[in-house]
Design an enzyme around this catalytic site. Structure first.
Site, PDB file in Angstrom:
ATOM      1  N   PRO A 151       0.839  -1.209   0.000  1.00 29.16           N
ATOM      2  CA  PRO A 151       0.000   0.000   0.000  1.00 29.16           C
ATOM      3  C   PRO A 151       0.873   1.258   0.000  1.00 29.16           C
ATOM      4  CG  PRO A 151      -0.696  -1.547   1.695  1.00 29.16           C
ATOM      5  CD  PRO A 151       0.613  -2.046   1.176  1.00 29.16           C
ATOM      6  N   GLU A 152       0.568   2.174  -0.901  1.00 30.91           N
ATOM      7  CA  GLU A 152       1.306   3.435  -0.999  1.00 30.91           C
ATOM      8  C   GLU A 152       0.403   4.564  -0.484  1.00 30.91           C
ATOM      9  OE1 GLU A 152       4.361   3.915  -1.994  1.00 30.91           O
ATOM     10  OE2 GLU A 152       4.904   2.008  -2.913  1.00 30.91           O
TER      11      GLU A 152
END
Ligand SMILES: [Zn+2]
Length: 276
Positions: free
Chosen positions: A2-3
């Site tokens: 996840p960014e």
């Protein structure tokens, strides 16, 4: 992994359903995340009202009356929201549930590199917590612009791509987003950060915001969309103009996009219109 855009979308989805709600139950099925979840966590949260849920870097911050729940998604974590009366059965890697007035937030994390920590207000400002204190500027902070980037990179000999990825100057510009922002700003990824002019940094700051804003929009509708390791990135890459496009024509000039490895990360650029 996840960014920033996925974490931002998660924060918004959680805030929509849980801001202002009181925690009625906390159920912990597995405490072994990156750090063991404290035995007292359920006690700290239950009965407390959630004032608001927001984000700093890739940390989700649940502000409650007496402290802040800090959540990091690690390599593979995701929060999903269900209505309690029609929640599906718990899945294998659902480790924690937070229930508030008929809604359940479930933390799923197959690889368990995520974190869930309680920070009491009595321990001081959460933004000075060791995990948060040294994060770079938020890209959507009004102070973040070309002048700021220019000043922050004077004397820096590393490449601009590596300065962006390190997250100590500006947070949230992961590999895909750094590649795309540099393409949009026409800056070669290997250019030394300290040698880029103010004018080019004005373009880069605008590009970083535009690229992240588009990724957030594409991740927008439900938590389910990005529960895998590559969810939003997967959708975002459909729109990428440089990332993953080696050998294909640059959308601006037709020159084939090239790939190189910089700091062990693949990077893509147009050798004609991205200048050192
Ligand atoms: Zn080009």
């Amino acid at each position: 992994m996840p960014e920033l855009p996925e974490v931002e979308v998660t924060a918004r989805a959680l805030a929509r359903r849980f801001d202002g709600q009181r925690v009625t139950a906390v159920r912990i099925y597995n405490r072994q995340l990156r750090w063991r979840i404290s035995e007292s966590l359920a006690h700290c949260l239950t009965g407390e009202r959630i004032e608001h849920i927001s984000r700093r870097g890739k940390y989700l911050l649940w502000y409650l009356r007496s402290g802040v729940l800090i959540s990091h998604l690690g390599m593979s974590g995701s929060w999903r929201v269900h209505e309690a009366r029609c929640a599906p059965a718990r899945e294998r890697h659902d480790h924690v549930e937070v229930e508030c007035n008929g809604a359940i937030a479930r933390l799923n994390d197959p690889r368990r590199f995520g974190a869930l920590l309680w920070h009491a207000h009595s321990c001081g400002d959460v933004l000075r917590h060791p995990l948060l204190a040294h994060l770079g500027m938020e890209p959507f902070d009004p102070r973040f612009d070309g002048d700021w980037l220019f000043a922050a990179t004077r004397g820096r000999r590393s490449s601009i791509k590596q300065v962006l990825l390190a997250g100590k100057t500006v947070v949230g510009v992961g590999n895909i987003y750094a590649t795309e922002s540099l393409f949009a700003a026409r800056i070669h990824p290997q250019t030394r950060a300290g040698r880029i002019t103010r004018r080019r940094y004005v373009r880069l700051a605008a590009a970083i915001r535009a690229v992240l804003a588009q990724a957030i929009d594409l991740g927008g509708s439900t938590l389910r969309d990005f529960r895998g390791a590559d969810g939003v990135n997967g959708r975002y890459t459909d729109f990428a103009q440089a990332y993953g496009r080696q050998g294909r024509a640059c959308v601006r000039c037709g020159t084939p996009i090239r790939r190189l490895v910089l700091g062990q990360r693949a990077t893509y650029f147009c050798p004609r219109c991205q200048r050192p």
